[in-house]
Design a protein around this motif. Structure first.
Motif, PDB file in Angstrom:
ATOM      1  N   ALA A   1       0.833  -1.208   0.000  1.00 47.01           N
ATOM      2  CA  ALA A   1       0.000   0.000   0.000  1.00 47.01           C
ATOM      3  C   ALA A   1       0.870   1.261   0.000  1.00 47.01           C
ATOM      4  CB  ALA A   1      -0.942   0.001   1.203  1.00 47.01           C
ATOM      5  N   LEU A   2       1.931   1.265   0.773  1.00 43.58           N
ATOM      6  CA  LEU A   2       2.835   2.422   0.805  1.00 43.58           C
ATOM      7  C   LEU A   2       3.567   2.565  -0.533  1.00 43.58           C
ATOM      8  CD1 LEU A   2       3.865   4.706   2.635  1.00 43.58           C
ATOM      9  CD2 LEU A   2       5.678   3.159   3.380  1.00 43.58           C
ATOM     10  N   LEU A   3       3.985   1.438  -1.107  1.00 40.34           N
ATOM     11  CA  LEU A   3       4.643   1.473  -2.415  1.00 40.34           C
ATOM     12  C   LEU A   3       3.692   1.996  -3.493  1.00 40.34           C
ATOM     13  CD1 LEU A   3       6.592  -1.907  -2.327  1.00 40.34           C
ATOM     14  CD2 LEU A   3       7.536   0.395  -2.125  1.00 40.34           C
ATOM     15  N   LEU A   4       2.427   1.597  -3.423  1.00 35.09           N
ATOM     16  CA  LEU A   4       1.442   2.095  -4.378  1.00 35.09           C
ATOM     17  C   LEU A   4       1.317   3.609  -4.262  1.00 35.09           C
ATOM     18  CD1 LEU A   4      -0.888   1.849  -6.438  1.00 35.09           C
ATOM     19  CD2 LEU A   4      -2.404   1.445  -4.486  1.00 35.09           C
ATOM     20  N   PHE A   5       1.239   4.106  -3.035  1.00 32.18           N
ATOM     21  CA  PHE A   5       1.095   5.546  -2.826  1.00 32.18           C
ATOM     22  C   PHE A   5       2.273   6.301  -3.444  1.00 32.18           C
ATOM     23  CE2 PHE A   5       1.732   9.533  -0.661  1.00 32.18           C
ATOM     24  CZ  PHE A   5       0.464  10.098  -0.720  1.00 32.18           C
ATOM     25  N   TYR A   6       3.494   5.889  -3.120  1.00 27.80           N
ATOM     26  CA  TYR A   6       4.655   6.614  -3.617  1.00 27.80           C
ATOM     27  C   TYR A   6       4.971   6.302  -5.067  1.00 27.80           C
ATOM     28  CZ  TYR A   6       5.768   8.838   0.751  1.00 27.80           C
ATOM     29  OH  TYR A   6       5.713   9.639   1.860  1.00 27.80           O
ATOM     30  N   GLY A   7       4.643   5.088  -5.523  1.00 27.75           N
ATOM     31  CA  GLY A   7       4.918   4.700  -6.900  1.00 27.75           C
ATOM     32  C   GLY A   7       4.022   5.373  -7.908  1.00 27.75           C
TER      33      GLY A   7
ATOM     34  N   PRO B   1      -5.054  10.319  -6.341  1.00 28.51           N
ATOM     35  CA  PRO B   1      -5.996  11.399  -5.988  1.00 28.51           C
ATOM     36  C   PRO B   1      -5.461  12.254  -4.842  1.00 28.51           C
ATOM     37  CG  PRO B   1      -7.115   9.288  -6.127  1.00 28.51           C
ATOM     38  CD  PRO B   1      -5.643   9.008  -6.205  1.00 28.51           C
ATOM     39  N   ASN B   2      -5.930  13.484  -4.765  1.00 30.99           N
ATOM     40  CA  ASN B   2      -5.396  14.386  -3.736  1.00 30.99           C
ATOM     41  C   ASN B   2      -6.402  14.729  -2.641  1.00 30.99           C
ATOM     42  OD1 ASN B   2      -7.014  16.029  -5.218  1.00 30.99           O
ATOM     43  ND2 ASN B   2      -5.448  17.538  -5.698  1.00 30.99           N
ATOM     44  N   THR B   3      -7.464  13.937  -2.528  1.00 24.36           N
ATOM     45  CA  THR B   3      -8.367  14.096  -1.386  1.00 24.36           C
ATOM     46  C   THR B   3      -8.433  12.767  -0.652  1.00 24.36           C
ATOM     47  OG1 THR B   3     -10.402  13.419  -2.514  1.00 24.36           O
ATOM     48  CG2 THR B   3      -9.794  15.765  -2.649  1.00 24.36           C
ATOM     49  N   PHE B   4      -8.730  12.822   0.615  1.00 23.86           N
ATOM     50  CA  PHE B   4      -8.757  11.612   1.430  1.00 23.86           C
ATOM     51  C   PHE B   4      -9.802  10.625   0.913  1.00 23.86           C
ATOM     52  CE2 PHE B   4     -10.172   9.119   5.103  1.00 23.86           C
ATOM     53  CZ  PHE B   4      -8.965   8.529   5.445  1.00 23.86           C
ATOM     54  N   GLY B   5     -11.007  11.103   0.651  1.00 23.62           N
ATOM     55  CA  GLY B   5     -12.067  10.217   0.166  1.00 23.62           C
ATOM     56  C   GLY B   5     -11.707   9.558  -1.155  1.00 23.62           C
ATOM     57  N   ASP B   6     -11.104  10.326  -2.048  1.00 24.31           N
ATOM     58  CA  ASP B   6     -10.730   9.784  -3.350  1.00 24.31           C
ATOM     59  C   ASP B   6      -9.591   8.782  -3.250  1.00 24.31           C
ATOM     60  OD1 ASP B   6     -12.702  11.187  -4.641  1.00 24.31           O
ATOM     61  OD2 ASP B   6     -11.371  12.798  -5.322  1.00 24.31           O
TER      62      ASP B   6
END
Length: 76
Positions: free
Chosen positions: A48-54, A60-65
């Protein structure tokens, strides 16, 4: 604030359950929902962390998105 058991990695994790922990911890710490997007990184680990940074340029730039993005990406 976070233990490794409370973090979301996708490896046999339930995003809904980990978000319940997230909401509870941040409510107790009096963190406002407007800061949840920034705080989200504290609950991510592994894939999950790799997906975020990769995919930071397309994430998306909102929490819900971003929650929807993770649910969609890891679905199935």
């Amino acid at each position: 604030m976070y233990t490794s058991d409370a973090k979301y990695s996708k490896s046999n994790d339930s995003l809904s359950f980990k978000l319940t922990i997230f909401y509870d911890m941040y409510a107790k710490a009096k963190i406002l929902p407007s800061a949840y997007f920034t705080a989200l990184l504290t609950m991510l680990t592994g894939i999950a962390l790799l997906l975020f940074y990769g995919s930071k340029s397309t994430i998306p730039n909102t929490f819900g998105d971003i929650v929807k993005h993770f649910k969609s990406f890891f679905k199935g």
